[in-house]
Design a protein around this motif. Structure first.
Motif, mmCIF file in Angstrom:
data_model
loop_
_atom_site.group_PDB
_atom_site.id
_atom_site.type_symbol
_atom_site.label_atom_id
_atom_site.label_comp_id
_atom_site.label_asym_id
_atom_site.label_seq_id
_atom_site.Cartn_x
_atom_site.Cartn_y
_atom_site.Cartn_z
ATOM 1 N N ASP A 64 0.813 -1.201 0.010
ATOM 2 C CA ASP A 64 0.077 0.045 0.027
ATOM 3 C C ASP A 64 0.819 1.413 -0.054
ATOM 4 O O ASP A 64 0.556 2.251 -0.735
ATOM 5 N N LEU A 65 1.970 1.088 0.772
ATOM 6 C CA LEU A 65 2.847 2.385 0.844
ATOM 7 C C LEU A 65 3.432 2.613 -0.329
ATOM 8 O O LEU A 65 3.646 3.933 -0.691
ATOM 9 N N ASN A 75 6.114 0.557 -8.041
ATOM 10 C CA ASN A 75 7.013 0.454 -6.669
ATOM 11 C C ASN A 75 8.364 1.086 -6.704
ATOM 12 O O ASN A 75 9.049 0.639 -5.812
ATOM 13 N N SER A 76 8.752 2.087 -7.531
ATOM 14 C CA SER A 76 9.656 2.727 -7.875
ATOM 15 C C SER A 76 9.365 4.193 -8.276
ATOM 16 O O SER A 76 8.590 4.350 -8.957
ATOM 17 N N PRO A 77 10.454 4.909 -7.966
ATOM 18 C CA PRO A 77 10.303 6.460 -8.230
ATOM 19 C C PRO A 77 10.335 6.813 -9.707
ATOM 20 O O PRO A 77 11.126 6.241 -10.544
ATOM 21 N N GLY A 78 9.226 7.444 -10.176
ATOM 22 C CA GLY A 78 8.851 7.912 -11.481
ATOM 23 C C GLY A 78 8.748 6.897 -12.258
ATOM 24 O O GLY A 78 9.254 6.676 -13.858
ATOM 25 N N GLN A 276 5.425 1.914 11.689
ATOM 26 C CA GLN A 276 6.783 1.398 11.761
ATOM 27 C C GLN A 276 7.160 0.966 10.085
ATOM 28 O O GLN A 276 8.310 1.181 10.044
ATOM 29 N N ILE A 277 6.246 0.597 9.577
ATOM 30 C CA ILE A 277 6.742 0.424 7.897
ATOM 31 C C ILE A 277 7.065 1.572 7.376
ATOM 32 O O ILE A 277 8.125 1.711 6.395
ATOM 33 N N VAL A 278 6.218 2.501 7.653
ATOM 34 C CA VAL A 278 6.755 3.936 6.857
ATOM 35 C C VAL A 278 8.244 4.171 7.217
ATOM 36 O O VAL A 278 8.869 4.797 6.412
ATOM 37 N N LYS A 279 8.226 4.186 8.698
ATOM 38 C CA LYS A 279 9.615 4.586 9.206
ATOM 39 C C LYS A 279 10.859 3.884 8.667
ATOM 40 O O LYS A 279 11.803 4.244 8.167
ATOM 41 N N GLU A 280 10.516 2.416 8.409
ATOM 42 C CA GLU A 280 11.439 1.583 7.828
ATOM 43 C C GLU A 280 11.856 1.911 6.335
ATOM 44 O O GLU A 280 13.017 1.978 6.050
#
Length: 316
Positions: A64-65, A75-78, A276-280
């Motif tokens: 989801d993140l 799932n990767s930038p741009g 926690q997932i966001v922080k990791e």
């Protein structure tokens, strides 16, 4: 007043910082511990009744993140814009076949199938991502035209002379058997087929930031230098046309994705697991950005052509 000053004021007043604000403060450089948004016994904000459908096995908070950061199905930038730019010189059409290795959530495979009409076979080393990608392709009605399956990247098997274009996206930097994988990929190209690789490579110097990033990626394999890729592709008989540093574009998309997410994170109802997932993930991407900024890590694009000739009947 800075976030740090505001944090101290609220703490002294006995208030509890929302998780979103804690994450925003951490992203801005303040080391605040992530806690559960609502402690046991805290009143629930509002009394509205919410219905949440049962989540499927692949619908994890981490997936989801990724989609919040980089767009639905990516799932990767741009990734969407990068895919269009990478594929444009190939001249794909409905009669051509594409192999994508390192397909992630399958967003690029579906984009190619939808916008260019080509048939795409997508391989993803991470089983969880492969499962999610296959479900998303089925949901989009592209289960056959943009099929995604898991693969063993260390023992890669590719259909010989099977593809007009092979796209490899950040899939090889952590692979021990890079030569074996590249050999299989080169053999998979049709006559005049085109190979496009984007991958992380070592910078001119690899210092402590680079080593911290490698530890965070949990890979024993060393990324190659750009020269290693160029030399190997030529040794495999490919006509290397492009070897370009695309770090700046990647870094820009990375910062844009995370900055947009952090600007809105305070509005989200995150539980302890999600926080926690966001922080990791933020820690990993921050390390990656630091390695890119220091020049210890770079992202390169390679574009090569197969020199294999079509065999005539008289050749057999």
């Amino acid at each position: 007043m800075s976030i740090a000053d505001d944090s101290q004021r609220k703490t002294k007043a006995g208030g509890k910082l929302p998780l979103g604000l804690r994450l925003k403060a951490w992203w801005d450089g303040y080391d605040l511990e992530v806690h559960r948004r609502l402690a046991a016994g805290d009143p629930t904000p509002g009394h509205e009744v919410r219905y949440e459908r049962e989540r499927l096995a692949w619908e994890t908070p981490r997936i989801d993140l990724a989609q919040q950061l980089w767009g639905e199905g990516f799932n990767s930038p741009g990734e969407a814009d990068q895919t269009r730019a990478l594929i444009k010189p190939v001249g794909l059409n409905e009669s051509m076949s594409v192999l994508e290795i390192g397909s992630g959530l399958g967003g690029s495979a579906r984009l190619i199938a939808q916008e260019f009409g080509s048939w795409v076979t997508a391989l993803e080393p991470n089983p969880g991502l492969a499962q999610a990608a296959a479900a998303l392709s089925e949901k989009a009605g592209l289960a056959r035209k943009a099929a995604v399956t898991a693969c063993d990247i260390e023992n890669l098997e590719v259909k010989r002379a099977g593809y007009d274009c092979i796209l490899v996206r950040q899939a090889l930097f952590g692979v021990e058997n890079k030569l074996g994988a590249l050999s299989a990929i080169a053999e998979g190209l049709k006559a005049k087929g085109q190979l496009i690789i984007t991958d992380f490579v070592k910078g001119e110097t690899a210092g402590p930031i680079y080593e911290r990033w490698r530890n965070a990626e949990a890979t024993a394999a060393q990324p190659w230098r750009a020269e290693d890729y160029s030399e190997t592709l030529k040794e495999l008989g490919l006509d290397l046309r492009v070897a370009a540093d695309v770090t700046a574009q990647y870094r820009e998309a990375l910062v844009e994705g995370w900055s947009g997410f952090m600007a809105d994170v305070g509005k989200q109802q995150l539980d302890a697991e999600q926080g926690q997932i966001v922080k990791e993930e933020a820690e990993l991407w921050t390390l990656r950005k630091a390695a890119l900024d220091a020049g210890e890590l770079k992202l390169y694009r390679f574009h090569a052509l197969s020199t294999r000739a079509n065999k005539l009947l008289s050749d057999w």
